[in-house]
Design an enzyme around this catalytic site. Structure first.
Site, PDB file in Angstrom:
ATOM      1  N   GLY A 114      31.856  19.420 -43.903  1.00 11.83           N
ATOM      2  CA  GLY A 114      31.539  20.367 -44.970  1.00 11.83           C
ATOM      3  C   GLY A 114      32.298  21.658 -44.753  1.00 11.83           C
ATOM      4  O   GLY A 114      32.934  21.850 -43.711  1.00 11.83           O
ATOM      5  N   LYS A 115      32.292  22.507 -45.720  1.00 16.18           N
ATOM      6  CA  LYS A 115      32.899  23.830 -45.561  1.00 16.18           C
ATOM      7  C   LYS A 115      32.337  24.744 -46.629  1.00 16.18           C
ATOM      8  O   LYS A 115      31.941  24.275 -47.709  1.00 16.18           O
ATOM      9  CB  LYS A 115      34.426  23.741 -45.722  1.00 16.18           C
ATOM     10  CG  LYS A 115      35.179  24.845 -45.020  1.00 16.18           C
ATOM     11  CD  LYS A 115      35.294  24.580 -43.522  1.00 16.18           C
ATOM     12  CE  LYS A 115      36.023  25.663 -42.782  1.00 16.18           C
ATOM     13  NZ  LYS A 115      36.261  25.277 -41.380  1.00 16.18           N
ATOM     14  N   GLY A 116      32.325  26.042 -46.338  1.00 14.59           N
ATOM     15  CA  GLY A 116      31.843  27.004 -47.323  1.00 14.59           C
ATOM     16  C   GLY A 116      32.779  28.181 -47.401  1.00 14.59           C
ATOM     17  O   GLY A 116      33.591  28.419 -46.502  1.00 14.59           O
TER      18      GLY A 116
END
Ligand code: NAD
Length: 425
Positions: A114-116
């Site tokens: 994931g990444k934000g």
């Protein structure tokens, strides 16, 4: 066995999602993945875009845009950092999320990717504004996050402080203290000893294994490092301890060179005191471009994306490149380096020491029992050496380079989980 050298630098050469897909497609062909499975593997499983209203110190309200992308949760909770930057965009977050899926699979930790990101300029924000932004962003993601769902970490312009705010906001909403919701927390608030050094140390372990692999000496090699931040400076320190010579290192203002070797503890002290490398005694100033092309056996790009491209790959003198940064080499440069016999260890293995120790942090939080630093380092070393060997073996089996070998290992592991979990209809 890679793609042909393609046209020089273009927008596509610098689009991280396109770069990721190009490597993905080569590995998918080698693995013989069926069309449907490819589509699942390359498509992010969930993407969220949120508006984040923040009251600024001057009393005005401003709405920021934030993203969280879960690329895959087939092998476990989504794992990946949160970056604050004025030019972060959804394509970049998607690519970084996918890289996290492959990275976690390469080192075989039970996480997805994931990444934000939040579009903001943290240099122009007060600590109070950053805190309100971080807490509101966290509350906007509450339905997505969780120690068994999605576990963020620091990335560009976020660190321990932001992780403590995220942990606190999440815990207050859940009405119980939950340290395992983020990694990269301060030690004392559930952080792991050794996390600060973990990525640079991992790079050093990978350099050691690479030198063995290509038949270069275990000591006395010349090392050039682009980026004197957390990753680059610790990698340099540990490589000096292993008996190598760091001949050049850079920051965003320029580079310094001393062919007799720079004293890394002194370089780090200088940086702490002066904030930049410029003026370091006994070293010659050179440019970042010159650093990449200087005489050395090992080059460690540990700054940012898209540094080794079709424009300079032909002139690189290193025999081994170990990617401390994410995405420092473009797919077009890969082909040139492979033709020239340069051994490139891809980011998804080379800098995976960081996520490996993040995984250890999550494990320790969930146990409520913490290991000493040497224990953390020993476990990290075992994980990275095993990952290196499985990639070298895959590269040989598929007749390809280490990068595509790493993608093959990672994609095969994720595809296996997808297949045995099945498609819920
Ligand atoms: P950092 O901010 O501590 O250091 C970055 C360094 O690169 C600084 O010295 C900066 O001056 C320099 N730099 C920035 N732009 C540059 C440019 N264009 N040319 C030359 N130097 C430049 O960052 P970091 O934590 O060391 O991360 C470096 C890279 O490693 C990033 O790509 C990051 O995504 C990746 N990475 C970091 C970790 C980690 O645990 N810190 C883990 C995995 C990957």
């Amino acid at each position: 066995m890679t793609e042909a050298v393609t046209a020089p630098s273009s927008a596509a050469e610098h689009n991280p999602f396109i770069q990721m897909q190009r490597r993905f497609n080569i590995a998918a062909d080698l693995l013989g993945l069926e069309k449907g499975l490819r589509e699942i593997l390359v498509t992010p499983s969930q993407e969220m875009t949120i508006s984040i209203p923040v009251k600024l110190d001057n009393g005005q309200l401003r709405v920021f845009t934030g993203y969280r992308v879960q690329h895959s949760i087939a092998r476990g909770p989504a794992k990946g950092g949160i970056r604050y930057s004025p030019d972060v965009n959804l394509d970049e977050v998607r690519a970084l999320a996918a890289w996290m899926t492959w990275k976690c699979a390469v080192v075989n930790v039970p996480f997805g990717g994931g990444k934000g990101g939040v579009i903001c300029d943290p240099r122009r924000m007060s600590i109070g504004e950053k805190e309100r932004l971080t807490r509101r962003y966290t509350s906007g993601l509450l339905d997505l996050l969780g120690p068994e769902r999605d576990v963020p970490a620091p990335d560009m312009n976020t660190g321990e402080r932001e992780m403590a705010w995220i942990m606190d906001t999440y815990s207050l909403h859940r009405r119980s203290t939950c340290t395992a919701i983020v990694t990269g927390k301060p030690v004392g608030l559930g952080g792991s000893l050794g996390r600060t050094e973990a990525t640079g140390l991992g790079v050093a372990f990978v350099v050691r294994e690479s030198l063995k692999h290509v038949g270069l000496p275990a000591t006395g090699c010349r090392v050039a490092i682009q980026g004197a931040g957390n990753v680059g400076s610790y990698a340099g320190l540990f490589l000096q301890e292993m008996g190598h010579r760091v001949v050049a290192i850079s920051d965003m203002y320029g580079a310094i060179l001393n062919s007799a070797g720079l004293d890394m503890p002194k370089v780090r002290e200088w940086l702490k005191e002066h904030g930049r490398l410029e003026g370091f005694p006994g070293a010659e100033p050179i440019s970042n471009a010159e650093l990449l092309e200087c005489e050395c056996e090992v080059l460690i790009p540990a700054a940012t994306e898209g540094q080794i491209t079709s424009q300079n790959a032909e002139r690189i003198q290193a025999k081994v490149i170990v990617e401390g940064a994410n995405g420092p080499t473009t797919a077009s440069a890969d082909a040139i380096l492979e033709r020239r016999g340069v051994f490139v260890v891809p980011d998804i293995l080379a800098n995976a020491g960081g996520v490996t120790v993040s995984y250890f942090e999550w494990v320790q939080d969930r146990m409520g029992y913490f290991w000493d630093k040497q224990d953390v380092f020993d476990r990290e070393e075992r994980v990275l050496v095993e990952a290196f060997n499985s990639i070298a073996e895959a590269a040989q089996r598929y007749g390809t380079n280490a990068r595509i070998g790493a993608y093959c290992v990672a994609m095969d592991r994720v595809a296996y989980c997808l297949k045995i979990r099945g498609i819920y209809a």
